[in-house]
Design an enzyme around this catalytic site. Structure first.
Site, mmCIF file in Angstrom:
data_model
loop_
_atom_site.group_PDB
_atom_site.id
_atom_site.type_symbol
_atom_site.label_atom_id
_atom_site.label_comp_id
_atom_site.label_asym_id
_atom_site.label_seq_id
_atom_site.Cartn_x
_atom_site.Cartn_y
_atom_site.Cartn_z
ATOM 1 N N SER A 1 18.838 44.247 -27.758
ATOM 2 C CA SER A 1 19.540 45.130 -26.451
ATOM 3 C C SER A 1 18.167 46.539 -25.921
ATOM 4 O O SER A 1 18.200 46.842 -27.188
ATOM 5 C CB SER A 1 20.704 46.002 -26.813
ATOM 6 O OG SER A 1 21.197 46.567 -25.649
ATOM 7 N N ASP B 1 6.810 47.806 -22.520
ATOM 8 C CA ASP B 1 7.051 49.000 -21.407
ATOM 9 C C ASP B 1 8.165 48.608 -20.780
ATOM 10 O O ASP B 1 8.768 49.646 -20.221
ATOM 11 C CB ASP B 1 5.414 48.605 -20.493
ATOM 12 C CG ASP B 1 5.609 47.166 -20.113
ATOM 13 O OD1 ASP B 1 6.095 46.312 -20.142
ATOM 14 O OD2 ASP B 1 4.208 47.029 -19.377
ATOM 15 N N LEU C 1 4.538 42.973 -17.004
ATOM 16 C CA LEU C 1 5.611 42.189 -16.711
ATOM 17 C C LEU C 1 6.912 42.280 -17.309
ATOM 18 O O LEU C 1 7.092 42.070 -18.742
ATOM 19 C CB LEU C 1 4.511 40.685 -16.416
ATOM 20 C CG LEU C 1 3.893 40.107 -15.731
ATOM 21 C CD1 LEU C 1 3.366 39.032 -15.998
ATOM 22 C CD2 LEU C 1 3.932 41.053 -14.209
ATOM 23 N N GLU D 1 24.472 61.640 -26.954
ATOM 24 C CA GLU D 1 25.292 60.210 -28.177
ATOM 25 C C GLU D 1 24.344 60.000 -28.546
ATOM 26 O O GLU D 1 24.210 58.817 -29.014
ATOM 27 C CB GLU D 1 26.524 60.293 -27.725
ATOM 28 C CG GLU D 1 27.207 61.520 -26.722
ATOM 29 C CD GLU D 1 26.691 62.409 -25.736
ATOM 30 O OE1 GLU D 1 26.126 61.246 -24.787
ATOM 31 O OE2 GLU D 1 27.533 63.485 -25.473
#
Lengths: 608, 608
Positions: free
Chosen positions: B118, B148, B180, B357
């Site tokens: 993630s 990036d 990309l 948080e």
């Protein structure tokens, strides 16, 4: 500025402080000191720059003012009073049961766009409102008041990037740099330059100003108005509790009424009853809306293999052709969520929000404020990134449509980081939410259209892999309904499934039937609201329910079913994803999680 | 750098590319092109700068390397192979069922600190690991590889602020600017200056470099090493898919194996079997740990009025005195969550994370990586801001302790934005989580201590207002247990409550008893795991359960109880917060939500 004007602004700001002190004293709670620091900024805004018709909050030419620092609600309500929108009597009902003068602003007040109070949200939503202004070619301005503490929130910088990169010059951020957070000094204190450097690096025009100097504030607003191609951040150095020596710039005075309100009011020059004439907006024509046409939904042939995410994407594009008010946003995964077809067909109405899920949801909320019908999509797993925004969208009664793709272990090899396994729990717990989970392409397409007219937060969960089309084209799938796919008087149990597990349930039912065990199968595509009538019938006839879901055992389909039949007491067996998946093929994942056809057969055999 | 070294680095990088192509081709999925862009950066890091003993991943002097761009797992595993840690055969089991070579890295691999995949999480966690290095006075360095695209995440800027403001010079961020993203170009393309300006504004040293020039990369790492008082961001311009013409810098090549792997491998010079000698760290002594002592828990007298958040705060301070490995973090609300007492007593071990948080939770994860025992606190409502991090902490099996104060409508006047009403649903759905909700001060103190030895993510929910002490000092409250507060053979129903509703349940039971209706009362302080035995007993004796909770109806206590007794089929009535609260006193809120004593009495009378 004329001496007379300056005197009026000083008096108005004093009234706002007095009223903030009075309202919170009367309530016995609230944030007067955080209101007092921003009183001069807001006095100048209301007297000279805001264009708003308080008698017609629905005027599409009105500016938008968002108190991102929602705890400064006493100031906001005092402004509404000064503008003649609320009475002093109502103001003094601040924080009382039943009052619209809530502890933090909500859209129960017609002049409030969205609920704030969870810090760092007002600016991202304001960015969405500013995006809408450009889309509908309206000259309104968006004013956002932030505290300095909340600039620590990452969501602020998602907003800064979005606004700076797209050059939203209709957006002005006013930061009340009062140097004190809740429990003590902020990170950067009165170093307004620290904030200016950051916003500047993100492409904003910045102005540092003394937030208690009305003339300087007025100049800053004027300057902001003239900036083209960039949003402006006004970084105003202020003192928390300004105007009352006992609390001004003092630690420990956050979030509580003044201990001695009467002397404070006296020190501020006593009560006043000034009225500020907020100028109504110039006539600006009607907001631009795109043309619509006939709705031609994609249709899929029973037996074909189509991913529900693909059907959603095609249906969204069809909906976009039919309705000019539909817009779509994506978190840089449009080729996965399948919003890309909408993006190709309607580039003006498609917003690439990059990998910034909080801003993705906030922009949808901002667009919804202006009457657009937003669909915002990313992986189901990554919507967890925006949960606080989704929660607050519920508080705002914001009609946003969220779409989470790649739900569950069935995505296969990518592994747990990419699997939405908590999304149903998260979305069900949101106030007044609608949670939908189609099992096939015709259903996904139909539900995509159903969502367009929903109020509140709605959520569509889609599946990565292709699944067989089992529903006829043209079939209707009302919100709160379900499809009984298999039922006979000799059913000994009913399997309740949704999405990918519907197909596993049907296969299991076939196997069981061949073994002489009849079971019913319900396609529970509407998880919230859920079809209680069908569940009650199953509970009272077969008495045995098996729920099966590609989701954690907590808070998903199984819990929704249990809740619906809780007062009847059938036996319910929940199949769900208990362990931690690794990498494996979709089929292996379903088997390993024990939510595939074999696991269902075993569960039924154990139960009956 | 010597020509021979340069040649080796080129060969090593080629091998990493070849192996990334091979592994993903074999898997039939994965991200070879995102691996190829960063191959030179990582080749130089492993050959010259990383200090890591692959034979002893537990060596406390080891550097830490976090692939924030977790989808570049083929590169990471190819590096592990080059370092001799895994075999080629295991590498080629990439993404296969049961393999440790998962689609995205997880700590099933001993050289991986936390699960990534993630985006935008690796840097914030790396900041936590770097904070730990300073705390324990160890000279290790933290290297984080970001893509990036993920710099659009707000969490990156929370991390940038935290690291920049506290001057973490043991942290080096390497950004693989391959221009990309998944579905197309990133916002800033190859404009490394755009990123440099942003990190620079947040107080970082920045270096822009050609990410395919080993000599320049080496110089950049060297320069980063020498920077004092600031973290360094190396912004490396690269080409996605570098080395293979068919995919290099081409759109549409994200996240899929190369169509023609054999020619690609040939173009990269064929397979190699180079070994990179990663230098082990110098001896660095043992990590500093603070001294502990005896545990002297606060004790509260039955009948006294004490808020559970206060008891938590006092217990945490006591725990800090007893255990030198306990650390605390807060999101700028320590005076509300009550971590402030710990902060006063142990300032070195207390981290003010301000209103950020995501970084709050990530820092806790980073400290846990180094064996610290972190407690991270904010309002329950605001933990929703960090849900994706909490979810991923579950995937990482990260032993972090989260504490959410101001749960539920009982906070009173502040209104819905400040009310944790979805937190139980959110936390229960996290893998292997523990969810605790004490009703009084002695219980809160005891559970605070119980949490210290838990694995996985644990959560303590505390209440704002004072509640009567009902449990004796010294009482034990094991995880997974409950307290039967009232039970008689003539019970016609059992009320299951937790936290604030326990007191409402007890009052209701008194009222009902006076009316001649006996009911049992269970204090279900451990919501996950839940005390199934007690619930089963109640279900089979009284057959009527009433659950009552200061939380949304979905995913909380009621659903947990329903789940525990689902196969028995008692009648269960759930009382929970259905509507949208406004401002009101705590008592009014409980009444309006229909979770107070009167609502319970009415529910029992309806049921029996």
């Amino acid at each position: 500025m004329a001496e007379r004007d300056l005197r009026f602004l000083g008096e108005l700001a004093a009234q706002l402080r007095v009223d903030s002190v009075r309202a919170s004293a009367e309530a016995g709670s609230g944030h007067p000191t955080s209101s007092m620091s921003a009183a001069d900024l807001m006095a100048v805004l209301f007297a000279h720059h805001l264009r708003y018709d308080f008698e017609d909050p629905g005027n599409p030419a009105n500016d938008h003012l968002i108190f991102s620092k929602g705890h400064a609600s006493p100031l906001l309500y005092s402004l509404f009073k000064a503008a003649g929108a609320v009475t002093d009597r109502e103001l003094l009902r601040f924080r009382k049961r039943g009052s619209r003068m809530e502890g933090h602003p909500t859209p129960r007040l017609p002049w409030v766009d969205v609920a704030t109070g969870s810090l760092g949200q007002g600016l991202p939503v304001g960015v969405g409102v500013a995006m809408a202004g450009r889309l509908e070619r309206m000259p309104y301005r968006v004013w956002v008041l932030c505290g300095d503490s909340e600039l620590a929130e990452g969501s602020i910088w998602e907003a800064a990037e979005q606004a700076g990169d797209t050059g939203l010059d209709n957006l002005t951020l006013i930061v009340d740099v009062n140097r004190l957070g809740q429990r003590g000094p902020t990170r950067h204190g009165w170093d307004t330059g620290a904030y200016a450097r950051r916003f500047g690096a993100f492409g904003w025009h910045t102005i540092e100003v003394d937030g208690h100097d009305p003339g300087a504030i007025d100049d800053a607003f004027q300057e902001a108005h003239g900036v083209r191609g960039r949003p402006t951040a006004i970084l105003a150095r202020t003192r928390k509790g300004e105007g009352v020596r006992a609390v001004a710039d003092r630690e420990g005075a956050h979030g509580k009424p003044l201990k001695e309100p009467e002397p404070a009011v006296a020190e501020l020059g006593g009560e006043r009853d000034l009225r500020v004439e907020v100028r109504s907006p110039d006539r600006a024509g009607e907001p631009y809306r795109f043309e619509g046409g006939e709705l031609v939904l994609p249709e899929y042939k029973v037996g074909d293999q189509v991913a529900t995410r693909s059907a959603f994407g095609e249906a969204l594009a069809a909906l976009g052709a039919a309705r000019g008010d539909v817009v779509a946003l994506d978190g840089e995964v449009a080729d996965s969520t399948k919003t890309e077809e909408f993006g190709r067909a309607f580039p003006e109405r498609f917003f690439e929000m990059y990998i910034a899920e909080q801003q993705l949801v906030a922009a949808a909320m901002g667009l919804a404020v202006r009457g657009w019908v937003p669909y915002a999509a990313t992986f189901a797993a990554f919507l967890t990134r925006a949960y606080d925004f989704i929660r607050m969208a519920g508080v705002s009664r914001s009609p946003i449509r969220l779409v989470g793709s790649h739900a569950g272990v069935s995505i296969g090899e990518d592994g747990p980081s990419q699997m939405g396994l908590e999304d149903l729990a998260m979305m069900r717990a949101v106030y007044d939410s609608t949670v939908l989970y189609p099992c096939d392409a015709n259903q996904a397409a139909a539900l995509t259209v159903e969502m367009a007219d929903l109020t509140g937060v709605s959520y569509l969960r889609t599946t990565r892999g292709a699944t067989p089309v089992i529903h006829q084209r043209g079939e209707r799938f009302p919100i709160g309904g379900s499809c009984v796919l298999r039922r006979s008087p000799s059913d000994r149990a009913t399997i309740v499934a949704a999405g990918i597990t519907v197909h596993e349930a049907l296969a299991a039912a076939e196997t069981l039937a061949a073994e002489g065990v009849q079971v019913g199968v319900v396609d529970m595509y509407s998880i919230k609201p859920i079809d209680t009538a069908v569940l009650v019938e199953a509970a009272t006839t077969t008495g045995n329910l098996i729920t099966v879901e590609d989701h954690r055992p907590e808070g998903g389909l199984g819990d929704a079913v249990l809740d619906a039949v809780s007062e009847l007491g059938p036996r319910v067996v929940k199949l769900a994803v208990h362990g931690m998946p690794g990498s494996a093929t979709p089929g292996e994942q379903l088997a390993d999680a024990r939510i595939d056809r074999h696991a269902i057969v075993a569960a039924v055999n154990r139960l009956v």
